[in-house]
Write an enzyme that holds these catalytic residues in place. Structure first.
Site, short mmCIF file in Angstrom:
data_model
loop_
_atom_site.label_atom_id
_atom_site.label_comp_id
_atom_site.label_asym_id
_atom_site.label_seq_id
_atom_site.Cartn_x
_atom_site.Cartn_y
_atom_site.Cartn_z
N SER A 1 0.79 -1.21 -0.01
CA SER A 1 0.02 -0.02 0.10
C SER A 1 0.66 1.09 -0.03
O SER A 1 0.20 2.29 -0.08
CB SER A 1 -1.02 0.03 1.20
OG SER A 1 -1.82 -0.82 1.07
N LYS B 1 -0.16 3.69 -2.52
CA LYS B 1 -0.96 4.71 -2.51
C LYS B 1 -0.29 6.13 -2.40
O LYS B 1 -1.20 7.14 -2.61
CB LYS B 1 -2.12 4.40 -1.72
CG LYS B 1 -2.85 3.14 -1.68
CD LYS B 1 -3.77 2.88 -0.73
CE LYS B 1 -4.44 1.73 -1.03
NZ LYS B 1 -4.00 0.71 -0.09
N SER C 1 -5.60 3.57 4.63
CA SER C 1 -5.19 2.83 3.48
C SER C 1 -6.25 2.11 2.87
O SER C 1 -6.16 0.69 2.25
CB SER C 1 -4.03 1.85 4.05
OG SER C 1 -3.49 1.37 2.83
#
Length: 409
Positions: free
Chosen positions: A83, A86, A143
């Site tokens: 993640s 992101k 997230s």
């Protein structure tokens, strides 16, 4: 080209003493010279041996404004980062907001595809609407994969089109070892980046104050139209447990293991610590904290030259309304130094022998060199600090001459 006259400003005294009259100006925060930032990056890490141990496969510690690397370990190894991906999704959303292409209050209809994302989620309802602000908050704080995909589809029509733009933006930012396949970081063949690229990308978030409005939240919630509520808890524990930490991103998958990009700001200096591939969740937090503490305890930002500072020097002017023009600094130099190391620096200014009027404020009339001993660390332009016009009568005569030479009637 006219020869240069050299003036050594250090004159046997330390730079710190030299700049006492400029202290008030140097304290104001400014962006560093891009050329300086690149030069500093190219010098490589400042430290080889350190008092801390990094067991994670890849890591880097970087000062954000200069891009100066303090420590690195296999920082160019391509790795999945889960993640942490992101960071780019968040950046593109923030840039779209700043450019006015979307608004925080815009309504986003969540597709079945977005709502069906696995992993970390905000548990969005398919075919229901949420605001851009709600979705962005849930991506930064918790997230949320479903929110990330919903934003991607809202911005570019599909996740695939958004991913293409992610890769274009990576290329624009010079992230040479980064390639995205999705906007979430869920495992995918050919999806990779490096610790160095993550640090450079993360630094871009500092340009967007809205990011820090969300990244410092520890716990919050998102309300669904059905009345259901999803609790959001920040995945970055350092935001709560390390003083000065205010953001960036964590990530974990079986493939990527435990990753994070963490940032903290103290005494006007922002550091970025990236840790990739840790074997345990707590390890990434411990090792990021160790790097940040090392950086803050051992280094400081120092500004020996600030744009607009009067150099207390002048250049003779021929045919001008005045006999000379004052020189000033045409740029700002910000250096990352070991604490108390500024005594080793000095300034050298080289100005043109003379100039011919008219001279306009900001015209380059020489250069300023920041020196460490005999080594030139970087150079900045010395510029005219004022405008010197032609004398009134002479200016008029020259205009008449030019008029007739050009065949005017």
């Amino acid at each position: 080209m006219k020869c240069m006259i050299r003036f050594l400003l250090a004159c046997g005294i330390t730079l710190a003493l030299l700049l006492v009259p400029l202290e008030g100006l140097a304290a104001e925060e400014t962006a560093p010279s891009p050329a300086l930032a690149q030069e500093v990056q190219d010098e490589g890490p400042m430290e080889e041996g350190t008092p801390f141990e990094i067991t994670s496969p890849s890591a880097i510690l970087m000062e954000a404004s200069t891009g100066r690397v303090i420590f690195e370990k296999d920082a160019d190894d391509r790795r999945p980062v889960a993640s942490v991906t992101k960071v780019m999704t968040i950046l593109l959303t923030l840039e779209a907001l700043d450019e006015g292409r979307i608004q925080e209050g815009d309504s986003v209809l969540v597709s079945e595809h977005a709502a069906g994302m696995g992993g970390s989620q905000a548990f969005l309802d398919a075919n229901k609407s949420y605001t851009v602000r709600e979705l962005l908050k849930s991506v930064i704080v918790a997230s949320a994969n479903d929110s990330a995909v919903a934003l991607a589809e809202h911005l570019d029509g599909s996740e695939g089109a958004f991913v293409s733009r992610m890769n274009q933006r990576a290329e624009q930012l010079g992230l040479e070892n980064t390639h995205y396949v999705n906007c979430t970081g869920l495992p995918a063949q050919g999806h990779y980046t490096t610790a160095r690229d993550v640090a450079r990308l993360s630094a871009q978030l500092d340009k967007h104050p809205l990011y820090y409005e969300f990244s410092t939240i520890w716990m919050d919630e998102i309300k669904h139209s059905s009345g259901r509520v999803t609790q959001l808890t920040n995945t970055n524990r350092l935001v709560r447990f390390y003083t000065g930490c205010d953001g960036y991103k964590t990530g974990s998958t079986n493939e990527a293991r435990y990753c994070m990009s963490a940032t903290a700001q103290k005494d006007g200096m922002r550091l970025i610590a990236v840790v990739l591939g840790s074997q345990a969740s707590q390890t990434r937090f411990d090792e990021a904290r160790a790097m940040l503490e090392y950086g803050f305890s051992g280094y400081q930002l120092f500004c020996p030259v600030k744009e607009g500072v009067d150099l207390q020097m002048s250049v003779p002017v021929h045919m001008g309304g005045r006999d000379s023009v004052k020189a000033s600094s045409g740029g700002t130099c910000e250096l990352l130094l070991k604490r108390n190391d500024q005594a080793n620096l000095s300034l050298e200014v080289a100005l043109l022998d003379s100039v011919t009027a008219p001279v306009y404020k900001g015209d380059v009339i020489g250069e300023i060199r920041v020196m460490r001993g005999e080594e030139v660390i970087t150079t900045l332009p010395a510029v005219a600090g004022e405008t010197v016009e032609l004398p009134g009568m002479l200016d008029a005569l020259l205009r008449i001459r030019d008029h007739f030479m050009l065949g005017g009637a």
